[in-house]
Design a protein around this motif. Structure first.
Motif, PDB file in Angstrom:
ATOM      1  N   HIS A   1       3.819  11.806   7.656  1.00  0.00           N
ATOM      2  CA  HIS A   1       4.276  11.668   6.286  1.00  0.00           C
ATOM      3  C   HIS A   1       3.708  10.310   5.682  1.00  0.00           C
ATOM      4  N   TRP A   2       4.013   9.305   6.592  1.00  0.00           N
ATOM      5  CA  TRP A   2       3.749   7.900   5.972  1.00  0.00           C
ATOM      6  C   TRP A   2       2.296   7.926   5.919  1.00  0.00           C
TER       7      TRP A   2
ATOM      8  N   LEU B   1      -1.704  24.502   4.053  1.00  0.00           N
ATOM      9  CA  LEU B   1      -2.075  23.142   3.828  1.00  0.00           C
ATOM     10  C   LEU B   1      -2.223  22.677   2.156  1.00  0.00           C
ATOM     11  N   ASP B   2      -1.113  23.094   1.744  1.00  0.00           N
ATOM     12  CA  ASP B   2      -0.845  22.557   0.314  1.00  0.00           C
ATOM     13  C   ASP B   2      -1.433  22.992  -0.643  1.00  0.00           C
ATOM     14  N   CYS B   3      -2.050  24.205  -0.591  1.00  0.00           N
ATOM     15  CA  CYS B   3      -2.950  24.477  -1.923  1.00  0.00           C
ATOM     16  C   CYS B   3      -1.854  25.405  -2.775  1.00  0.00           C
ATOM     17  N   ILE B   4      -2.301  25.611  -3.995  1.00  0.00           N
ATOM     18  CA  ILE B   4      -1.227  26.345  -4.922  1.00  0.00           C
ATOM     19  C   ILE B   4      -1.657  27.802  -4.991  1.00  0.00           C
TER      20      ILE B   4
ATOM     21  N   PHE C   1      -9.848  18.803  -6.659  1.00  0.00           N
ATOM     22  CA  PHE C   1      -8.311  18.672  -6.590  1.00  0.00           C
ATOM     23  C   PHE C   1      -7.793  19.186  -5.034  1.00  0.00           C
TER      24      PHE C   1
ATOM     25  N   ARG D   1       1.224   9.456   2.471  1.00  0.00           N
ATOM     26  CA  ARG D   1       1.844   8.851   1.273  1.00  0.00           C
ATOM     27  C   ARG D   1       0.793   7.581   0.989  1.00  0.00           C
ATOM     28  N   LEU D   2       0.339   7.136   2.172  1.00  0.00           N
ATOM     29  CA  LEU D   2      -0.450   5.932   2.284  1.00  0.00           C
ATOM     30  C   LEU D   2      -1.771   6.365   1.475  1.00  0.00           C
TER      31      LEU D   2
ATOM     32  N   GLU E   1       9.942   7.833  -5.184  1.00  0.00           N
ATOM     33  CA  GLU E   1      10.421   8.259  -6.206  1.00  0.00           C
ATOM     34  C   GLU E   1      11.497   9.167  -6.265  1.00  0.00           C
TER      35      GLU E   1
ATOM     36  N   LYS F   1      -6.232  17.924  -1.766  1.00  0.00           N
ATOM     37  CA  LYS F   1      -4.869  18.300  -1.354  1.00  0.00           C
ATOM     38  C   LYS F   1      -4.899  18.889   0.192  1.00  0.00           C
ATOM     39  N   VAL F   2      -5.917  19.824   0.487  1.00  0.00           N
ATOM     40  CA  VAL F   2      -5.815  20.121   1.566  1.00  0.00           C
ATOM     41  C   VAL F   2      -6.326  19.140   2.793  1.00  0.00           C
TER      42      VAL F   2
ATOM     43  N   ASP G   1      -3.622  16.806   3.195  1.00  0.00           N
ATOM     44  CA  ASP G   1      -2.364  17.589   3.734  1.00  0.00           C
ATOM     45  C   ASP G   1      -2.695  17.400   5.320  1.00  0.00           C
TER      46      ASP G   1
ATOM     47  N   ARG H   1       9.557  18.538  -9.291  1.00  0.00           N
ATOM     48  CA  ARG H   1       7.962  18.126  -9.260  1.00  0.00           C
ATOM     49  C   ARG H   1       7.193  18.992  -8.427  1.00  0.00           C
TER      50      ARG H   1
ATOM     51  N   ARG I   1      -6.675   5.384  -5.711  1.00  0.00           N
ATOM     52  CA  ARG I   1      -7.021   4.921  -4.376  1.00  0.00           C
ATOM     53  C   ARG I   1      -8.394   5.252  -3.600  1.00  0.00           C
TER      54      ARG I   1
ATOM     55  N   ALA J   1      -2.707  20.622 -11.967  1.00  0.00           N
ATOM     56  CA  ALA J   1      -1.577  20.436 -10.947  1.00  0.00           C
ATOM     57  C   ALA J   1      -0.652  21.926 -10.957  1.00  0.00           C
TER      58      ALA J   1
ATOM     59  N   ARG K   1      -2.423   9.372  -0.415  1.00  0.00           N
ATOM     60  CA  ARG K   1      -2.328   9.811  -1.606  1.00  0.00           C
ATOM     61  C   ARG K   1      -1.646   8.905  -2.781  1.00  0.00           C
ATOM     62  N   GLY K   2      -0.979   7.858  -2.218  1.00  0.00           N
ATOM     63  CA  GLY K   2      -0.326   6.942  -3.185  1.00  0.00           C
ATOM     64  C   GLY K   2       0.875   7.666  -3.802  1.00  0.00           C
ATOM     65  N   GLY K   3       1.618   8.435  -3.130  1.00  0.00           N
ATOM     66  CA  GLY K   3       2.647   9.348  -3.248  1.00  0.00           C
ATOM     67  C   GLY K   3       2.842  10.509  -2.719  1.00  0.00           C
ATOM     68  N   ASP K   4       3.778  11.510  -2.959  1.00  0.00           N
ATOM     69  CA  ASP K   4       3.728  12.621  -2.236  1.00  0.00           C
ATOM     70  C   ASP K   4       2.863  13.665  -2.548  1.00  0.00           C
ATOM     71  N   GLU K   5       2.276  13.643  -4.041  1.00  0.00           N
ATOM     72  CA  GLU K   5       1.387  14.496  -4.242  1.00  0.00           C
ATOM     73  C   GLU K   5      -0.100  14.075  -4.528  1.00  0.00           C
TER      74      GLU K   5
ATOM     75  N   LEU L   1       0.633  -1.285  -0.059  1.00  0.00           N
ATOM     76  CA  LEU L   1       0.045  -0.120   0.015  1.00  0.00           C
ATOM     77  C   LEU L   1       0.897   1.482  -0.178  1.00  0.00           C
ATOM     78  N   LEU L   2       2.037   1.137   0.452  1.00  0.00           N
ATOM     79  CA  LEU L   2       2.859   2.300   0.327  1.00  0.00           C
ATOM     80  C   LEU L   2       3.414   2.402  -0.693  1.00  0.00           C
ATOM     81  N   PRO L   3       3.472   3.445  -1.425  1.00  0.00           N
ATOM     82  CA  PRO L   3       3.909   3.650  -2.708  1.00  0.00           C
ATOM     83  C   PRO L   3       5.477   3.707  -2.802  1.00  0.00           C
TER      84      PRO L   3
ATOM     85  N   HIS M   1      -7.583  29.178   2.302  1.00  0.00           N
ATOM     86  CA  HIS M   1      -7.718  29.805   3.818  1.00  0.00           C
ATOM     87  C   HIS M   1      -7.189  31.204   4.107  1.00  0.00           C
TER      88      HIS M   1
END
Lengths: 141, 352
Positions: free
Chosen positions: B168-169, A86-89, B150, B172-173, A35, B154-155, B158, A63, B187, B264, B175-179, A30-32, A104
């Motif tokens: 962090h773990w 919280l990760d928005c753009i 999207f 990734r679980l 990369e 993300k929010v 996060d 990336r 998923r 993205a 999101r299936g990756g960092d992003e 399950l953990l990708p 936010h």
């Protein structure tokens, strides 16, 4: 040790062993896989004439998204485009000459400093250089 | 004719104790009082879940998963497939109404104090079902792969990343990756169409079993009762029909938009907001400054929100610890406080 205690222990540890032998691969599956991060030193953002004063463009640096801003006075800025809250753009607000996150209501100045709202940290800075007439973004030294 | 029916019934009876089930149902009674209209809310939740399963299966016939296929297939469903817009809108409205009715059901159970001993497990499974409904809403929201979805994802994911040590773990679980990428979409799709519905079905089964075993709260104090079968059930079904009509009207007159495809490299659009049932939390997170003393504001906010959730989940247990003469008042004021806070934050989040 009594025979019963021994047998109970053997059964419980056998079951625990079987359960972990089943669960471990599932969990790892399950953990990708990690990369490798593409880590370019520079990225071209396009010709200078494409950047009117008070405009911006988001591009990929490896990336991660990076926002290249030409402020109203004509100066260039490049910042990480990922809001530290919280990760928005984020986006460039020409009317207030600052960087704004719509999610936010976080605000940063053009040096990336978090000036109001919930963001806890400044945006990472990148360098901008003009190579000929090409706007180039560089990893900050 | 009736001889044939009797023969069929006794054939079945020898293999499946139908008559005893009917016998059991005929003894079940529902209290009749001023607030008894709220007894129908739980049944509506279950009906809406079944409607979600049905429309969800229909949507699966055309939906395709992937960052280059999901948005296109949802647009195809909405624009090209006959009645596709209807199926999708019914699914979206049904989801929203289901969450709404779960809230109505939950607060009515709360104010009737029907969570008290021996119904603690019914309350806990109900809270679990609310969590599952919100997870279904959140995971389904991403599936059209549009801009709003999207950023909401993300929010929302996060926030998981803020959990100390394992954040962090977990991120990734999920999101299936960092992003948030096509991997996240896969998923969420698996969770939304398989894992969460299966868990919800099991949860509803456990919840109903508990209700059947324990009977209705206050059944013995009530001055008047009515039989569950057929009196109450007929009213239940009539209300389901009304709710189905309501969903239909909403779907026809307020169809769900497809929005713009997720990008993205696009900025979060101005005015972006989560669904109404996440607005209160959203508004709270927006109000917190970057740092409160040494602690990052968002971490503090997430800890506080989870604390409130756990406090609500544990209602039957803290209630039992309050001295008896003050218990009813404490429950009432805590509940009114919770509703007021939730309403104010939701409206504020909607307006700001």
């Amino acid at each position: 040790m009594k025979r019963r205690t021994f047998l109970n222990l053997a059964i419980v540890s056998g079951l625990a062993g079987t359960a972990s032998a089943l669960l471990y691969p599932v969990l790892r599956y399950l953990l990708p896989p990690e990369e490798a991060e593409a880590e370019p030193e520079t990225v071209k953002a396009g010709p200078e004439k494409d950047f009117a004063p008070g405009s911006s463009k988001i591009l990929k640096f490896g990336r991660k998204p990076v926002i290249v801003i030409r402020d109203l006075a004509g100066g260039f800025h490049a910042l990480s485009a990922t809001c530290t809250h919280l990760d928005c753009i984020v986006q460039y607000r020409k009317d207030r000459d600052l960087v704004w996150c719509a999610c936010h209501n976080g605000n940063y100045d053009l040096s990336g400093k978090n000036v109001s709202g919930p963001p806890p940290r400044p945006l990472d800075r990148f360098e901008v250089k003009l190579v000929g007439s090409e706007v180039t973004v560089l990893r900050a030294a | 004719m009736s001889a044939l029916k009797d023969a069929a019934l006794s054939w079945l009876e020898e293999r499946l104790p139908l008559r005893s089930a009917m016998e059991f149902a005929s003894h079940k009674r529902v209290p009749v009082h001023r607030g008894d209209v709220f007894y129908y809310a739980g049944g509506v939740c279950m009906f809406l879940f079944l409607l979600q399963v049905a429309t969800g299966i229909l949507l699966l016939m055309y939906y395709r998963v992937g960052s280059d296929a999901s948005y296109e297939s949802v647009r195809y469903i909405s624009a090209k497939v006959p009645f596709g817009w209807l199926m999708r809108s019914v699914h979206s409205w049904g989801a929203n109404l289901m969450v709404l009715f779960i809230f109505i059901h939950m607060f009515s159970v709360y104010f009737m104090k029907a969570f008290r001993k021996p119904r603690e497990l019914t309350w806990l499974t109900g809270c679990g079902l609310l969590g599952l409904a919100m997870a279904l809403g959140f995971s389904g929201y991403l599936l059209p792969w549009n801009e709003l979805a999207f950023f909401a994802t993300k929010v929302g994911t996060d926030i998981l990343g803020q959990v100390p040590l394992v954040g962090h773990w977990l991120l990734r679980l999920v999101r299936g990756g960092d992003e948030v990428t096509g991997a996240t979409l896969s998923r969420f799709f698996g969770l939304h169409v398989a894992v969460l519905p299966a868990l919800t079905a099991l949860g509803i089964g456990a919840h109903l079993l508990l209700v059947q075993v324990q009977g209705m709260a206050h059944e013995h104090e009530a001055r008047r009762t009515m039989p569950f079968f057929p009196d109450f059930l007929v009213r239940d079904v009539a209300l389901w029909l009304l709710v189905l009509n309501l969903v239909g009207v909403l779907a026809v007159f307020f169809p769900w938009e497809v929005g713009r495809k997720a990008d993205a490299l696009g900025s979060a659009p101005a005015g972006i907001k989560p669904e109404w049932y996440f607005l209160a939390q959203y508004q709270f997170l927006k109000l917190l400054p970057g740092r409160v003393g040494m602690v990052p504001g968002e971490l503090l906010g997430i800890v506080a929100l989870n604390g409130v959730g756990v406090w609500w989940l544990l209602t039957p247990f803290w209630d039992a610890a309050v001295p008896e003469r003050r218990r009813d008042a404490v429950v009432r004021w805590a509940g009114l406080g919770a509703i007021t806070l939730l309403t104010v934050m939701t409206v504020w989040g909607h307006l700001s």
